[in-house]
Design a protein around this motif. Structure first.
Motif, PDB file in Angstrom:
ATOM      1  N   ASP A 141       0.828  -1.203   0.000  1.00  0.00           N
ATOM      2  CA  ASP A 141       0.000   0.000   0.000  1.00  0.00           C
ATOM      3  C   ASP A 141       0.867   1.259   0.000  1.00  0.00           C
ATOM      4  O   ASP A 141       0.553   2.237  -0.680  1.00  0.00           O
ATOM      5  CB  ASP A 141      -0.936   0.009   1.203  1.00  0.00           C
ATOM      6  CG  ASP A 141      -2.004  -1.066   1.117  1.00  0.00           C
ATOM      7  OD1 ASP A 141      -2.257  -1.559  -0.009  1.00  0.00           O
ATOM      8  OD2 ASP A 141      -2.576  -1.425   2.166  1.00  0.00           O
ATOM      9  N   VAL A 142       1.951   1.234   0.765  1.00  0.00           N
ATOM     10  CA  VAL A 142       2.845   2.390   0.813  1.00  0.00           C
ATOM     11  C   VAL A 142       3.507   2.609  -0.539  1.00  0.00           C
ATOM     12  O   VAL A 142       3.612   3.739  -1.022  1.00  0.00           O
ATOM     13  CB  VAL A 142       3.919   2.204   1.917  1.00  0.00           C
ATOM     14  CG1 VAL A 142       5.019   3.237   1.786  1.00  0.00           C
ATOM     15  CG2 VAL A 142       3.277   2.274   3.286  1.00  0.00           C
ATOM     16  N   SER A 188       1.027   4.083  -3.150  1.00  0.00           N
ATOM     17  CA  SER A 188       0.286   5.295  -2.785  1.00  0.00           C
ATOM     18  C   SER A 188       0.683   6.461  -3.683  1.00  0.00           C
ATOM     19  O   SER A 188       1.754   6.496  -4.278  1.00  0.00           O
ATOM     20  CB  SER A 188       0.531   5.659  -1.322  1.00  0.00           C
ATOM     21  OG  SER A 188       1.843   6.127  -1.157  1.00  0.00           O
ATOM     22  N   GLU A 189      -0.207   7.448  -3.744  1.00  0.00           N
ATOM     23  CA  GLU A 189       0.034   8.622  -4.582  1.00  0.00           C
ATOM     24  C   GLU A 189       1.162   9.484  -4.022  1.00  0.00           C
ATOM     25  O   GLU A 189       1.953  10.056  -4.765  1.00  0.00           O
ATOM     26  CB  GLU A 189      -1.247   9.443  -4.702  1.00  0.00           C
ATOM     27  CG  GLU A 189      -1.148  10.564  -5.700  1.00  0.00           C
ATOM     28  CD  GLU A 189      -2.471  11.260  -5.909  1.00  0.00           C
ATOM     29  OE1 GLU A 189      -2.431  12.460  -6.208  1.00  0.00           O
ATOM     30  OE2 GLU A 189      -3.516  10.614  -5.774  1.00  0.00           O
TER      31      GLU A 189
END
Length: 120
Positions: A80-81, A84-85
């Motif tokens: 997820d990290v 991420s944007e």
């Protein structure tokens, strides 16, 4: 074609191209079967293209399996990290700082001529 260039990108698409070219060479070999020399050359070409196509197909399967194995080993929070944007924006700014931001190319001939003469 260099091996690195052949294996970069999507090998499954490349394998389909090589298999198609091999099939066409095989059809061409059948069309020129009366001329022994050309028939042999076309058969060799067809065999080479089909062989490379099969090898690339196997490579793409192996690459997908390895990618899946690696992704299954990464914890969900880390994935997820990384996706991420905020992380992508940070990487973009870091790359711009590292490699410098290039100026946009002039679009018209007049702008190109002005940039050439103004730099002298």
């Amino acid at each position: 074609m260099a091996l690195q260039r052949m294996l970069s990108g999507d090998p499954s698409k490349s394998s389909k191209v090589y298999l198609a070219i091999g099939a066409l060479s095989l059809v061409k070999a059948i069309a020129v079967r009366n001329d022994r020399e050309r028939f042999r050359r076309e058969l060799v070409d067809a065999g080479l293209f089909l062989g490379v196509g099969v090898a690339l197909h196997r490579f793409s399967k192996m690459k997908a399996q390895k990618r899946q194995e690696l992704e299954s080993q990464v914890p969900d929070w880390a994935a997820d990290v990384l996706t991420s944007e905020a992380t992508s924006k940070g990487l973009q700014t870091l790359a711009k700082r590292r490699f410098g931001q290039s100026e946009p190319e002039p679009e018209t001939v007049r702008e190109r001529a002005r940039s050439v003469f103004s730099s002298r």
